[in-house]
Design an enzyme around this catalytic site. Structure first.
Site, PDB file in Angstrom:
ATOM      1  N   ASP A 159      -5.368  -9.915 -15.436  1.00 51.07           N
ATOM      2  CA  ASP A 159      -6.492 -10.831 -15.282  1.00 51.07           C
ATOM      3  C   ASP A 159      -7.608 -10.376 -16.217  1.00 51.07           C
ATOM      4  OD1 ASP A 159      -8.183 -12.827 -13.912  1.00 51.07           O
ATOM      5  OD2 ASP A 159      -6.787 -12.554 -12.245  1.00 51.07           O
TER       6      ASP A 159
ATOM      7  N   ASP B 111       0.854  -1.196   0.000  1.00 49.35           N
ATOM      8  CA  ASP B 111       0.000   0.000   0.000  1.00 49.35           C
ATOM      9  C   ASP B 111       0.886   1.241   0.000  1.00 49.35           C
ATOM     10  OD1 ASP B 111      -1.852   1.980   0.482  1.00 49.35           O
ATOM     11  OD2 ASP B 111      -2.084   1.483   2.623  1.00 49.35           O
TER      12      ASP B 111
ATOM     13  N   HIS C 189      -4.978 -17.144  -4.778  1.00 50.25           N
ATOM     14  CA  HIS C 189      -5.752 -16.354  -3.827  1.00 50.25           C
ATOM     15  C   HIS C 189      -7.080 -17.021  -3.452  1.00 50.25           C
ATOM     16  CE1 HIS C 189      -7.246 -15.734  -7.789  1.00 50.25           C
ATOM     17  NE2 HIS C 189      -8.319 -15.124  -7.311  1.00 50.25           N
ATOM     18  N   ASP C 190      -7.340 -18.214  -3.959  1.00 49.45           N
ATOM     19  CA  ASP C 190      -8.596 -18.919  -3.673  1.00 49.45           C
ATOM     20  C   ASP C 190      -8.403 -20.161  -2.804  1.00 49.45           C
ATOM     21  OD1 ASP C 190     -10.032 -17.149  -5.321  1.00 49.45           O
ATOM     22  OD2 ASP C 190      -9.722 -18.404  -7.095  1.00 49.45           O
TER      23      ASP C 190
ATOM     24  N   ASP D  84      -1.881  -1.191  -3.771  1.00 48.36           N
ATOM     25  CA  ASP D  84      -2.210  -0.449  -4.995  1.00 48.36           C
ATOM     26  C   ASP D  84      -1.095  -0.596  -6.023  1.00 48.36           C
ATOM     27  OD1 ASP D  84      -0.239   1.328  -3.977  1.00 48.36           O
ATOM     28  OD2 ASP D  84      -1.787   2.309  -2.760  1.00 48.36           O
TER      29      ASP D  84
ATOM     30  N   ASP E  38      -4.021   3.884   2.835  1.00 48.66           N
ATOM     31  CA  ASP E  38      -5.459   3.620   3.037  1.00 48.66           C
ATOM     32  C   ASP E  38      -5.730   2.164   3.438  1.00 48.66           C
ATOM     33  OD1 ASP E  38      -5.051   2.259   0.691  1.00 48.66           O
ATOM     34  OD2 ASP E  38      -6.629   3.264  -0.459  1.00 48.66           O
TER      35      ASP E  38
ATOM     36  N   GLU F 130      -7.648 -20.217 -16.286  1.00 51.84           N
ATOM     37  CA  GLU F 130      -8.068 -20.896 -15.064  1.00 51.84           C
ATOM     38  C   GLU F 130      -9.052 -21.989 -15.489  1.00 51.84           C
ATOM     39  OE1 GLU F 130     -10.259 -20.152 -10.758  1.00 51.84           O
ATOM     40  OE2 GLU F 130     -10.938 -19.100 -12.525  1.00 51.84           O
TER      41      GLU F 130
ATOM     42  N   ASP G  75     -10.046 -15.760 -16.326  1.00 49.56           N
ATOM     43  CA  ASP G  75     -10.851 -16.240 -15.204  1.00 49.56           C
ATOM     44  C   ASP G  75     -11.879 -17.268 -15.693  1.00 49.56           C
ATOM     45  OD1 ASP G  75     -11.497 -15.688 -12.324  1.00 49.56           O
ATOM     46  OD2 ASP G  75     -13.453 -15.168 -13.157  1.00 49.56           O
TER      47      ASP G  75
HETATM   48  C1  NOJ Z   1     -11.947 -17.345  -9.998  1.00 51.29           C
HETATM   49  C2  NOJ Z   1     -11.194 -16.319  -9.217  1.00 51.29           C
HETATM   50  O1  NOJ Z   1      -9.889 -16.780  -9.006  1.00 51.29           O
HETATM   51  C3  NOJ Z   1     -11.970 -16.098  -7.932  1.00 51.29           C
HETATM   52  O2  NOJ Z   1     -11.247 -15.323  -7.006  1.00 51.29           O
HETATM   53  C4  NOJ Z   1     -13.295 -15.468  -8.274  1.00 51.29           C
HETATM   54  O3  NOJ Z   1     -14.082 -15.377  -7.111  1.00 51.29           O
HETATM   55  C5  NOJ Z   1     -14.056 -16.311  -9.311  1.00 51.29           C
HETATM   56  N1  NOJ Z   1     -13.220 -16.791 -10.370  1.00 51.29           N
HETATM   57  C6  NOJ Z   1     -15.147 -15.493  -9.951  1.00 51.29           C
HETATM   58  O4  NOJ Z   1     -14.586 -14.535 -10.803  1.00 51.29           O
END
Ligand code: NOJ
Length: 522
Positions: free
Chosen positions: A99, A22, A314-315, A30, A26, A253, A202
């Site tokens: 992305d 950051d 990140h998922d 960024d 904030d 993905e 995505d």
């Molecule tokens: C996959 C992304 O990696 C995830 O973070 C997102 O919630 C879903 N696609 C929907 O875009």
């Protein structure tokens, strides 16, 4: 070796901009924050960065709900900030992948707002609208987010339902409408012309669905994704758009748990360049499972295909926490780094993986994600909190998510000064891969090596390197086939106790618990 395209050479490093750095206090990472840390990425030897979405968005899904595909959200900066980031990255020979979220927009995107005007709206058919069935939704499709439930939302004014594979605030675009496809091609052109080097697409497998929207039937492939042959036709057209520009790359993905389906996105050479392999990401920590995951991809893929290996994003829970059932998580996070760099294919490293970060503890009153993914999205600790304050060098303000507890041991500034740290290991691995053609482009041969040991050779002419990972929480003795040399030199090991560049007798070799190493065979 000089002929390998950039996306096959070295690691692609995923940045989740909200949590990286950051610059304005904030509490939210960024684009200028990323630019300020590009030298860190140079030192890490990354070939490219992939930026999760930074576009204007109501942030219902933290940027995966895009309200404008061709701009930057104010909290992340401006388009000018993006141009500076791109230029500074290129100056350091770092490629930039952005992305691309083509399956759905935000419900605040002007297209959806126009569609909401009613069935006569010219944009209505850009989304998927249907009458209900027996007073309920049009079919039994489910959102990918468990907490959401069904994939349809009833729109009061028209009485129709619209489809959303994720949140109701993320209506699915109708890719059966050629205008939608053309508009999304324009988005790719916009960023190509700005100079980006590639796109991470995505949920790419969702770009074609059963046009008849039939119910899902248990035991059969779901009709709301990977619909053939349309999915492959659409991918070929996406590829043509980026191929009109020099040296661009598409990584998808492909969240399908079926290797045959995954390879069908990369095997023909005219669709994706790379596919994220979720069969691999979801493997249990078991040598035999990894063996078949790796060999399975190799067996099914053609000459045109190239693997993309990753175990974190990140998922999903971070490796150091996911594989920690017996306290070996941190050691396994190191072994995974070595595995990713030593396998034939492109390693994808998720920010913080190079630090061996665990998931953060998120108190219930700080939970912000609908799908439980806050722990792996905790901000990067750049400096120990005792020196930099509670923002640990990520922010001078209040971080949007709590950081991990142990910034004193795991922060970048601490690890940089320690030759045995995971960060130092990650840097050495990247440098080794850069130096050794065998690790970049060499042939790969699986070996049997004994219980709990995963072993493979990388071969470039007469140069042979042996990679071994011990999956056990105890030491294991190596049992290699008799036709291999009896001696070698350890190039690198994840165990700080092992002497670097030490000669070793392969016949008597013992690997420590969770140790991984690369040995030059002589
Ligand atoms: C996959 C992304 O990696 C995830 O973070 C997102 O919630 C879903 N696609 C929907 O875009």
């Amino acid at each position: 070796m000089g002929t390998l395209p950039w996306w096959r050479r070295g690691a692609i490093y995923q940045i989740y901009p909200r949590s990286f750095a950051d610059s304005d206090g904030d509490g939210i990472g960024d684009l200028p924050g990323i630019t300020a840390h590009l030298d860190y990425l140079t030192d890490l030897g990354v070939e490219a960065i992939w930026l999760s979405p930074f576009y204007p968005s109501p942030m219902a899904d933290f940027g995966y709900d895009v309200a404008d595909y061709c701009d930057v959200a104010a909290e992340f900066g401006t388009l000018e900030d993006f141009d500076v980031l791109l230029e500074e990255a290129h100056r350091r020979d770092i490629k930039v992948v952005v992305d691309f979220v083509p399956n759905h927009t935000s419900d605040q995107h002007p297209w959806f707002r126009e569609a909401l005007a009613g069935p006569q709206s010219p944009r209505r058919d850009w989304y998927v609208w249907r009458e209900g069935r027996d007073g309920g939704p049009p079919n039994n499709w489910r959102s990918s987010f468990k907490a959401v439930g069904g994939a349809w939302t009833h729109e009061e004014r028209s009485g129709e339902w619209y489809l959303h594979s994720f949140l109701p605030q993320q209506p699915d675009l109708n890719w059966d409408n050629p205008d939608v496809e053309a508009a999304m091609h324009d988005v790719l052109r916009f960023w190509c012309e700005r100079g980006v080097d590639g796109f991470r697409i995505d949920v790419v497998h969702k770009l074609a669905k059963d046009p008849q929207l039939r119910d899902a039937v248990p035991g059969e492939p779901v009709p709301y994704e990977d619909w053939r042959p349309q999915i492959h036709e659409r991918l070929r057209r996406l590829r043509q758009v980026v191929d009109a520009h020099t040296d661009r790359m598409l990584v998808g993905e492909v969240y399908l748990l079926d290797l045959e389906r995954i390879v069908s996105y990369v095997n023909t050479g005219d669709q994706l360049h790379l596919a994220h392999n979720f069969v691999f990401l979801r493997l249990p920590w078991d040598a035999a499972a990894f063996r078949s995951g790796i060999d399975g991809f190799e067996a099914l893929s053609t000459e045109a295909a190239w693997p993309a290996w990753f175990l974190a994003n990140h998922d999903h829970a971070r490796v150091a926490s996911r594989f920690d059932h017996d306290g070996q998580g941190p050691a396994r996070a190191r072994a995974v780094l070595l595995m990713l760099y030593a396998l034939r294919g492109t390693p994808f490293i998720y920010q913080g993986e190079e630090l061996g970060l665990p998931d953060a503890e998120i108190p219930s009153d700080r939970v912000v994600d609908v799908d439980g993914r806050d722990p792996e999205r905790a901000p990067i600790p750049w400096a120990p909190a005792s020196q930099a304050g509670p923002g640990a060098g990520f922010t001078t303000g209040e971080p949007w998510l709590p950081l991990i507890a142990d910034t004193e041991r795991l922060a970048v500034a601490v690890q940089e000064g320690d030759p045995d740290s995971t960060l130092s290991l990650a840097r050495r691995l990247a440098a080794l891969r850069r130096r050794l053609p065998a690790l970049q482009s060499g042939e790969q041969r699986s070996l049997t090596a004994g219980d709990d040991l995963l072993a493979w050779l990388r071969v470039d002419g007469a140069d042979r390197y042996l990679a071994i990972v011990n999956f056990a929480a105890q030491a294991r003795r190596l049992a290699l086939p008799g036709d291999l040399p009896r001696q070698g030199v350890v190039e690198i090991s994840t165990d700080p106790a092992r002497e670097p560049n030490g000669p070793c007798e392969l016949a008597n070799m013992q690997l420590a618990a969770s140790e991984a190493m690369i040995v030059h065979l002589s």
